[in-house]
Write a protein that holds these residues in place. Structure first.
Motif, mmCIF file in Angstrom:
data_model
loop_
_atom_site.group_PDB
_atom_site.id
_atom_site.type_symbol
_atom_site.label_atom_id
_atom_site.label_comp_id
_atom_site.label_asym_id
_atom_site.label_seq_id
_atom_site.Cartn_x
_atom_site.Cartn_y
_atom_site.Cartn_z
ATOM 1 N N GLY A 43 0.684 -1.152 -0.082
ATOM 2 C CA GLY A 43 -0.027 0.236 0.007
ATOM 3 C C GLY A 43 0.830 1.238 -0.065
ATOM 4 O O GLY A 43 0.794 2.161 -0.828
ATOM 5 N N GLY A 44 1.838 1.283 0.896
ATOM 6 C CA GLY A 44 2.693 2.320 0.752
ATOM 7 C C GLY A 44 3.576 2.651 -0.344
ATOM 8 O O GLY A 44 3.539 3.704 -0.867
ATOM 9 N N VAL A 45 4.078 1.660 -0.841
ATOM 10 C CA VAL A 45 5.054 2.051 -2.039
ATOM 11 C C VAL A 45 4.322 1.331 -3.212
ATOM 12 O O VAL A 45 4.352 1.753 -4.348
ATOM 13 C CB VAL A 45 6.411 1.324 -1.959
ATOM 14 N N VAL A 46 3.798 0.025 -2.856
ATOM 15 C CA VAL A 46 3.140 -0.863 -3.922
ATOM 16 C C VAL A 46 1.767 -1.215 -3.868
ATOM 17 O O VAL A 46 1.501 -1.625 -2.636
ATOM 18 C CB VAL A 46 3.869 -2.035 -4.338
ATOM 19 N N SER A 47 0.645 -0.826 -4.467
ATOM 20 C CA SER A 47 -0.584 -1.190 -4.369
ATOM 21 C C SER A 47 -1.101 -2.280 -5.415
ATOM 22 O O SER A 47 -0.428 -2.136 -6.575
ATOM 23 C CB SER A 47 -1.334 0.256 -4.512
ATOM 24 N N TYR A 48 -2.195 -2.805 -5.150
ATOM 25 C CA TYR A 48 -2.526 -4.069 -6.011
ATOM 26 C C TYR A 48 -4.075 -3.660 -6.456
ATOM 27 O O TYR A 48 -5.017 -3.340 -5.683
ATOM 28 C CB TYR A 48 -2.528 -5.368 -5.378
ATOM 29 N N VAL A 49 -4.491 -4.121 -7.644
ATOM 30 C CA VAL A 49 -5.553 -4.259 -8.277
ATOM 31 C C VAL A 49 -5.592 -5.558 -8.711
ATOM 32 O O VAL A 49 -4.980 -5.992 -9.611
ATOM 33 C CB VAL A 49 -6.064 -2.937 -9.138
ATOM 34 N N PHE A 50 -6.731 -6.343 -8.299
ATOM 35 C CA PHE A 50 -6.952 -7.573 -8.586
ATOM 36 C C PHE A 50 -7.926 -7.776 -9.798
ATOM 37 O O PHE A 50 -8.721 -7.008 -10.011
ATOM 38 C CB PHE A 50 -7.114 -8.506 -7.529
ATOM 39 N N GLN A 51 -8.093 -9.185 -10.080
ATOM 40 C CA GLN A 51 -8.863 -9.543 -11.343
ATOM 41 C C GLN A 51 -10.220 -9.278 -11.200
ATOM 42 O O GLN A 51 -10.984 -8.929 -11.842
ATOM 43 C CB GLN A 51 -8.518 -11.016 -11.802
ATOM 44 N N ASP A 52 -10.673 -9.889 -10.047
ATOM 45 C CA ASP A 52 -12.221 -10.076 -9.701
ATOM 46 C C ASP A 52 -12.544 -8.925 -8.548
ATOM 47 O O ASP A 52 -12.397 -9.338 -7.398
ATOM 48 C CB ASP A 52 -12.460 -11.493 -9.373
ATOM 49 N N PRO A 53 -13.012 -7.778 -9.006
ATOM 50 C CA PRO A 53 -13.224 -6.893 -7.807
ATOM 51 C C PRO A 53 -14.297 -6.940 -7.054
ATOM 52 O O PRO A 53 -14.279 -6.857 -5.854
ATOM 53 C CB PRO A 53 -13.721 -5.611 -8.978
ATOM 54 N N GLY A 54 -15.303 -8.114 -7.335
ATOM 55 C CA GLY A 54 -16.419 -8.611 -6.543
ATOM 56 C C GLY A 54 -15.785 -9.335 -5.337
ATOM 57 O O GLY A 54 -16.239 -9.207 -4.098
ATOM 58 N N ALA A 55 -14.881 -10.120 -5.662
ATOM 59 C CA ALA A 55 -14.243 -10.870 -4.451
ATOM 60 C C ALA A 55 -13.198 -10.316 -3.775
ATOM 61 O O ALA A 55 -12.832 -10.483 -2.832
ATOM 62 C CB ALA A 55 -13.525 -12.181 -5.091
ATOM 63 N N SER A 56 -12.495 -9.209 -4.379
ATOM 64 C CA SER A 56 -11.357 -8.527 -3.532
ATOM 65 C C SER A 56 -11.746 -7.216 -2.953
ATOM 66 O O SER A 56 -11.109 -6.752 -2.130
ATOM 67 C CB SER A 56 -10.353 -8.163 -4.478
ATOM 68 N N LEU A 57 -13.166 -7.084 -2.628
ATOM 69 C CA LEU A 57 -13.616 -5.996 -2.030
ATOM 70 C C LEU A 57 -14.499 -6.860 -0.750
ATOM 71 O O LEU A 57 -14.914 -7.881 -0.997
ATOM 72 C CB LEU A 57 -14.852 -5.157 -2.388
ATOM 73 N N ASN A 58 -14.161 -6.563 0.532
ATOM 74 C CA ASN A 58 -14.934 -7.171 1.381
ATOM 75 C C ASN A 58 -16.192 -7.061 1.603
ATOM 76 O O ASN A 58 -16.831 -5.717 1.752
ATOM 77 C CB ASN A 58 -14.373 -6.665 3.078
ATOM 78 N N PRO A 59 -16.993 -7.964 1.419
ATOM 79 C CA PRO A 59 -18.425 -7.761 1.206
ATOM 80 C C PRO A 59 -19.281 -7.208 2.347
ATOM 81 O O PRO A 59 -20.392 -6.618 2.013
ATOM 82 C CB PRO A 59 -19.099 -9.323 0.914
ATOM 83 N N VAL A 60 -18.882 -7.214 3.569
ATOM 84 C CA VAL A 60 -19.610 -6.879 4.661
ATOM 85 C C VAL A 60 -19.436 -5.251 5.201
ATOM 86 O O VAL A 60 -20.004 -4.784 5.932
ATOM 87 C CB VAL A 60 -19.656 -7.737 6.056
ATOM 88 N N PHE A 61 -18.357 -4.460 4.231
ATOM 89 C CA PHE A 61 -18.011 -3.340 4.771
ATOM 90 C C PHE A 61 -18.441 -2.330 3.785
ATOM 91 O O PHE A 61 -18.334 -2.636 2.596
ATOM 92 C CB PHE A 61 -16.335 -2.980 5.258
ATOM 93 N N ARG A 62 -18.770 -1.220 4.416
ATOM 94 C CA ARG A 62 -19.082 0.007 3.240
ATOM 95 C C ARG A 62 -17.950 0.386 2.384
ATOM 96 O O ARG A 62 -16.762 0.292 3.173
ATOM 97 C CB ARG A 62 -19.799 1.161 3.745
ATOM 98 N N ILE A 63 -18.171 0.743 1.189
ATOM 99 C CA ILE A 63 -16.646 1.008 0.372
ATOM 100 C C ILE A 63 -16.074 2.294 1.046
ATOM 101 O O ILE A 63 -14.800 2.130 1.069
ATOM 102 C CB ILE A 63 -17.116 1.132 -1.012
#
Lengths: 321, 336, 344, 359
Positions: free
Chosen positions: C89-109
């Motif tokens: 996060g500080g130096v390198v951040s990631y974006v993954f293939q499946d956005p639906g799976a990489s966001l935590n479903p129970v927290f507000r964005i």
């Protein structure tokens, strides 16, 4: 969410009606009734029996009896216990309360120990701690309630540390309210522990596997990728999601708990619904059996409803859809 | 040219259960008034984004999904009127190849059993040895070594499984095969093998394909004609070359421009459409594309454009068919 | 000094006799503000290579056998957990293939983005906003000075606007499932940008999305790069995306880089037989050719890589010696590396 | 263009073979399996292995403690026990022993309930020197022998109950899932009804519909009927769920597209793909059936004296005085524990072995 809850609430009514109808039917199919035994008693005149039968509509077909029973229920009357010779309502509610007390405390103990233990085992997966927990869980899953209750009874009898059965001491009524409270707790603790021990292993294993599942989820990797600490990732991101499947198995665990309570009550002389059911069964006190079964079902159904409520609260996907 | 498959005004609507007492509240118009035909031995491509109804359309044609209304005639017979064993017997004529190479083969059956099942249902071979000979032949046809006939699907790679699926479809010697995204789950280097195989088989057996995919380049490559679908409706239909050269519908134009291009010299300007693919549950009124359309006008909001013939054999459903989208607007970009 | 320098990375899955080599001697550098594409088919090791930069592959089962990953000059393979958390996060951040799976479903964005902000850009009191001048790395090299913010909500909304989410003020209270795939991916990108990384690793960010949405996301990425100037490592199997996005391309096959080259030159004149075959096997719009030149055989699975040159069994120009010795990745032209002695 | 799989195993393995190979690697499951095979074998030959019959009363030796065999030279011998007058305390008499002999003649029994026999695996052949490995109960019956006879009832009820209820569950669940619609709704509501009553309450209500006194064969059948009546519902629900999801699988669609009949699709495609689940679930459910019998007999509404069953034997242990002084009466509890543990070991291993997509 409200429509979901309302729907679930409405769902409970046909379920309870169905269960009562089913039990009533089963009781009607049962050979003989309370009066078969009564009529063999030479001290009771046939007139008395005929009067009693008429009073409780026992000469009528079973479905007519069912409607009378149902009508009474709607008025808060649970019929009359032939064996106890008192209205069933007070009896039922006293026993229901006892069963609830026993199950509730057993549940608190079981979940209170199983959840942290399951989390610990999942976090320390494949360590000696995990293996130890899983071995203990295997043993716990395999010890039958009956044996556990008997062992507890034996323990109580051998050490004298705990009362051998019962819900209160004979001098209960003479005690001060504070003493009464401790007396109850003293009688409650052993049966509750037995019941909890039987339930604990299953919950622990479920907790472990649920958490392991969520720890494999992609959002956990994504959370780690953002630089969140491992503790935060596990206890906030993973655990928060692992709770949802656990809540859905709450219903199963509750059903097992109530059946376990049935056994514990009968072995450890805890005056709950299960014990009453067996007493009523032997006395052919069929209304009372029906009442007990319906009450136990109601307890389970309400428990499931509360689990749904918690699930809806915990999972926005259910709450908002 | 008499058509092999003739689809007329086909509609597939699904009720969506919602609300407290599960009354029917809404319908998904997955396929809404679609008509087209396929000639014998021809490949018709069908392209569209997820949820546009292309898979439902494919399944409706082979009666895996029951259409709500319309006519489907194959070889002059209306297959929508058939039921039971008559339909099952007719299934020899049309087959399907599926997208998922892992889910489309029963994991508990060997390759021989999978391909053999097709032969058994229609009693296509009369002896055990003939059956085995035919299975080996089919496996060779799709480029698999018959040595592996006794193997289970889990031992094969994705491309090989897809070949097994093709062999199963071929077994009954169909006249039409619905190919539902047959290459989208495959690795790039394997995709071409399957595309070539399908082409070879068509040449050899004269099978017609309805080739469904979301990848326009693949569809254009394999098809003689191409249909573009958006929210359950056909928005454009023409010869493949023509549709790439002269796209009439703005959606087609955007779709073509969005295909990532390997050739670094061709600097096609990318048209970025704003917004999301809408849900088919509540499709927008008027032209279904108007909320995302860069050239939409007031008329598009109210009036559903009919699919009309713009030039010979080139159909488009747009009031302003042929108007080019010039500006590449930066989709949803706001200055911060 | 390059921003990222991967040197001869070797990684196994499993250990001892069961070890399967997934990444075999990958070397790659990414300069500041450079976009590099890592192209390859499934199982070629491109994703695990990318995840290894912030050491996001669980060990075990993964097992780093050799090599270094220098991020800002520091080897992430040798970092402690605390140091890793700072660079993630500080130096390198990631974006993954499946956005639906990489966001935590129970927290507000909104809260999920805020979480990143709190971690990497804690609030500074307005009086302290005067930042020390021109410090890139403060002391340890992994610390990077961030733009100062005074209010999380404002910053979250700014980020959501930046990635083109309409009406961000109301969107911050949404749960991930209330958004479409494209919007979810925008949120993921906003979250990745929240910590103002030097390097954005996008692992097949558009594979799960529709074509028109893919165009939006690619457009967004190039625009963000133009504005913010971070380096991007884009993992993809789609050569078409390369031409649009990349400065340089690395093509991976069976755990190794087989060709490394400036993007336009690679597409115009591929040197390695695999790259050539890959480009030729993709159908092109209005390409005309009736038959694609397919690569025979199958993509080798991890643990089953052939001996010698790994592409040899499928290679049209393979010679007997190709199956004996693994060829070196050699610089054959300035800036162009090929792992094939017969590239001419 | 030939495309031969380069990564193929030299030996073709069916999904079942892979399953078995995985299972073999799980030691704990194999231990469970071996224990179970042993238990069921012993139970099958209970009459032969048990030194006495289940209803032999030794009126001189109530609450006899477990006999301790000793090694004398090369012989295992048992001492004679003498009772303290007036209570049930026994002492081994030093020096007064008899060797344990194998394949001795003893009481008559019927092997498998059919073949008359009188050879027992071991014994002393002398009633003054009884071999009560686990002591005797309040009627002077050998607990060990009763345990073996009881295992015939307790262990078989588990297996037969599972077979019955899973057969029903599989058929009903399969039909419900595949055809959906009104049938499905009715069946599922019924399942829900049955599952919403805590099991033991339902068991007792069902028990009430049978006459209180029946022959032991009738009681045995009744217990199976009751347990299966409750057990099928859960199975049907799960199978229905699996059928629903399998029905949408592409290989099912492919079979339908080929013109395969509904019946054959269910039999050839759907059911075989639920088998590994069913086997795991069945293994893990057997304990519930065994425990069901135990509880019924324990509560005095199941197997009746003088028959032996584990639950019935435990019933005697309910008396706290007995429990305190004659703890060997808990032996059936240990037997239940070992059996259930073995089933759980095996079931867990089966689940792990089945828990992958490649099957």
């Amino acid at each position: 969410m409200w429509s979901f809850l309302f729907k679930r609430l409405l769902h409970m009514i046909p379920l309870l009606l169905g269960v009562s109808l089913l039990t009533f039917l089963l009781m009607a199919m049962a050979p003989g009734d309370y009066f078969t035994a009564l009529s063999q008693n030479p001290q009771i005149s046939p007139e008395t029996i005929a009067n009693l039968k008429a009073k409780f509509h026992l000469g009528q077909p079973w479905y007519v009896q069912y409607f009378y029973w149902l009508k009474n229920i709607l008025h808060g009357e649970f019929g009359y216990s032939m064996a106890y010779k008192i209205p069933a309502t007070a009896l039922i509610f006293e026993r229901l309360w006892n069963t609830f007390l026993l199950s509730f405390f057993a549940m608190i103990i079981a979940w209170g120990i199983a959840i942290p233990l399951g989390i610990w085992a999942a976090v320390k997966k494949d360590s000696w701690a995990d293996r130890g927990c899983s071995l203990v869980a295997f043993v716990g899953l395999s010890v039958p309630d009956v044996l556990l209750a008997l062992l507890a009874l034996w323990f109580a009898a051998a050490t004298g540390w705990f009362p051998v059965g019962g819900a209160q001491s004979p001098i209960h009524d003479l005690l001060t309210p504070m003493q009464q409270f401790w007396d109850c707790a003293y009688h409650l603790i052993l049966p509750a522990l037995v019941l909890a021990a039987a339930d604990l292993a299953g919950i622990m294993r479920r907790m472990r596997s649920c958490l392991l599942d969520t720890l494999r989820a992609e959002y956990v990797t994504a959370a780690r990728a953002r630089g969140l600490g491992e503790g935060w990732v596990i206890y906030k991101h993973a655990l928060r999601n692992a709770i949802n499947p656990l809540l859905t198995i709450f219903g199963y665990s509750l059903a097992a708990l109530l059946s376990g309570a049935f056994i514990v009550e009968n072995i450890m002389a805890w005056p709950g619904l299960g014990r009453l059911t067996i007493e009523a069964f032997f006395a052919k006190d069929s209304y009372l059996v029906v009442d007990c079964v319906v009450m136990a079902t109601a307890l389970l159904v309400v428990g499931n409803f509360i689990a749904d409520l918690m699930l809806a609260w915990s999972d926005p996907r259910i709450r908002l859809k | 040219m008499s058509a092999l498959l003739e689809v007329k005004n086909l509609k597939v609507h699904f009720p969506v259960k919602a609300g407290m007492f599960s009354r029917v509240h809404e319908t998904v118009k997955a396929v809404d008034d679609v008509s087209f035909s396929i000639a014998p031995g021809e490949t018709l491509g069908l392209v569209g984004e997820s949820g546009c109804g292309k898979t439902t359309l494919g399944r409706a044609i082979v009666r895996l999904v029951e259409p709500t209304a319309g006519e489907i005639s194959l070889d002059g017979e209306d297959i929508l009127k058939m039921t039971g064993s008559a339909l099952r017997a007719r299934r020899r004529k049309f087959q399907m190849i599926f997208q998922d190479p892992y889910g489309s083969l029963n994991p508990r059956m060997t390759v021989e059993q999978i391909v053999g099942e097709a032969l058994d249902i229609h009693r296509l071979t009369d002896s055990k040895s003939a059956r085995q000979k035919r299975i080996f032949e089919l496996l060779k046809d799709v480029g698999l070594d018959p040595v592996y006939a006794q193997r289970y699907p889990h031992e094969f790679s994705g491309g090989q499984r897809q070949r097994i699926g093709i062999a199963r479809a071929l077994a009954v010697e169909p006249k039409l095969i619905i190919c539902d995204e047959p290459v989208s789950a495959l690795d790039v280097s394997v995709q071409a093998q399957i595309i070539n195989l399908l082409g070879d088989l068509q040449q050899e057996h004269g099978i017609a394909y309805l080739f469904i995919a979301h990848d326009l380049a693949v569809v254009e490559h394999i098809s003689r004609r191409v249909m573009v679908m958006y929210l359950g409706k056909i928005v454009e239909m023409s010869e493949a070359k023509e549709i790439i050269r002269e796209p009439q519908h703005p959606y087609t134009q955007a779709l073509i421009s969005a295909v990532p291009e390997v050739d670094p010299e061709s600097k096609r300007k990318r048209i970025v459409l704003p917004g999301d693919v809408p849900s088919p549950i509540n499709p927008p009124g008027g032209c279904p594309f108007h909320p995302r359309c860069p050239i939409a006008e007031a008329r598009c909001r109210t009036e559903v454009p009919a699919l009309r013939e713009i030039s010979k054999e080139h159909w488009a459903a747009c009031h302003f068919a042929g108007n080019k989208i010039e500006q590449s607007n930066r989709a949803g970009f706001q200055n911060v | 000094m390059a921003l990222l320098e991967i040197k001869n990375l070797k990684m196994d899955f499993g250990a001892g006799a069961d070890a399967l080599r997934a990444v075999d001697g990958v070397s790659l550098t990414i300069g500041a503000s450079e976009t590099v594409c890592l192209v390859g088919e499934s199982g070629c090791g491109k994703s695990v290579t990318a995840l290894s930069i912030a050491r996001l592959v669980a060990t075990p089962p993964a097992n780093y056998v050799g090599g270094e990953i220098l991020l800002n000059g520091q080897d992430t393979l040798k970092m402690s957990n605390g140091e890793l958390q700072k660079i993630r996060g500080g130096v390198v951040s990631y974006v993954f293939q499946d956005p639906g799976a990489s966001l935590n479903p129970v927290f507000r964005i909104g809260n999920q983005i805020k979480e990143s902000l709190k971690l990497h850009r804690p609030l500074t009191r307005p009086s302290a906003t005067l930042s020390p001048a021109g410090g890139e790395g403060r002391g340890e090299g992994v610390r990077v000075l961030k733009n100062v913010i005074t209010d999380y909500d404002t910053e979250v909304i700014r980020l959501l606007k930046l990635v083109g989410i309409p009406a961000p003020e109301s969107r911050i209270r949404n749960y991930p499932f209330e958004m479409s795939g494209g919007m979810q991916q925008r949120v993921m990108i906003a979250m990745a940008l929240a910590s103002e990384p030097k390097l954005l690793v996008a692992d097949e960010p558009t594979t799960a999305l529709d074509v028109t949405i893919q165009a939006q996301i690619l457009d967004l990425l190039s625009e963000l790069k133009r504005r913010l100037g971070m380096a991007i490592l884009l993992i993809t199997h789609n050569l078409g995306i390369v031409g649009d996005m990349a400065d340089r391309v690395a093509v991976m096959y069976a755990g190794q880089i087989v060709e490394l080259s400036p993007a336009r030159e690679l597409l115009r004149r591929p040197l390695h037989p695999y790259t050539k075959a890959l480009i030729n096997s993709v159908p092109k719009l209005a390409g005309g050719a009736s038959r694609l030149s397919a690569i025979p055989g199958n993509v080798p699975r991890i643990g089953n890589f052939p001996p010698g040159c790994r592409f040899a069994p499928r290679c049209p120009i393979a010679k007997p010696e190709c199956s004996e010795k693994i060829p070196e990745l050699l610089e054959v032209e300035p800036g162009r590396f090929v792992r094939c002695p017969f590239w001419k | 263009m030939e495309s031969t799989p380069p990564n193929l195993n030299p030996i073709a393995l069916s999904p079942w073979q892979i399953f078995w190979q995985r299972l073999k690697r799980r030691r704990i499951a194999m231990i469970g399996g071996v224990i179970l095979i042993g238990l069921y074998l012993i139970s099958l030959f209970a009459g032969f292995v048990a030194p006495y019959t289940h209803d032999r009363l030794d009126r001189d030796r109530f609450f006899h403690p477990p006999t301790r065999p000793q090694l004398e030279g090369f012989h295992l011998v048992v001492p004679r026990y003498e009772q303290q007058p007036g209570n049930f305390i026994y002492h081994a008499v030093q020096g007064d022993t008899q060797p344990i002999r194998f394949f001795v003649h003893g009481e008559k029994y019927k092997l498998f309930g059919l073949i008359p026999a009188s050879i027992h695996l071991f014994g002393t052949g002398d009633d003054k020197y009884p071999v009560y490995l686990l002591g005797t109960d309040q009627f002077g019956r050998d607990v060990f022998s009763r345990l073996l006879y009881g295992s015939q009832i307790s262990l078989s009820i588990g297996v037969i109950g599972i077979l019955l209820s899973f057969t029903f569950g599989l058929i009903i669940g399969g039909i419900s899932g595949y055809f959906s619609g009104a049938t499905d709704t009715v069946i599922m509501r019924l399942c829900e009804l049955i599952m919403s009553v805590p099991a033991l309450y339902l068991i007792i209500s069902l028990r009430a519909t049978f006459p209180p006194s029946m022959t032991s064969a009738q009681i045995y059948a009744m217990i199976i009927v009751i347990l299966s009546f409750i057990g099928w519902a859960g199975m049907a629900r799960v199978i229905r769920g699996m059928t629903l999801s399998l029905r949408e699988q592409q290989f099912i669609l492919a079979a339908r597209a080929l013109g395969q009949s509904d019946f054959k699709i269910i039999v050839r495609h759907i059911l075989p793909n639920t088998f590994s689940y069913v086997i795991v679930a069945a293994t893990l459910s057997v304990p519930y059936y065994i425990l069901g019998e135990v509880v019924l007999s324990f509560l005095g509404v199941g197997i009746q004296e003088p028959s032996a069953s584990w639950g019935l034997m435990l019933n005697a242990a309910q008396n706290t005085e007995y429990l305190k002084n004659y703890p060997w009466l808990l032996a059936p509890g240990a037997a239940i524990f070992v059996t259930v543990l073995a089933f759980n070991f095996l079931g867990d291993g089966l689940r792990d072995a089945a828990d992958t997509k490649s099957i």
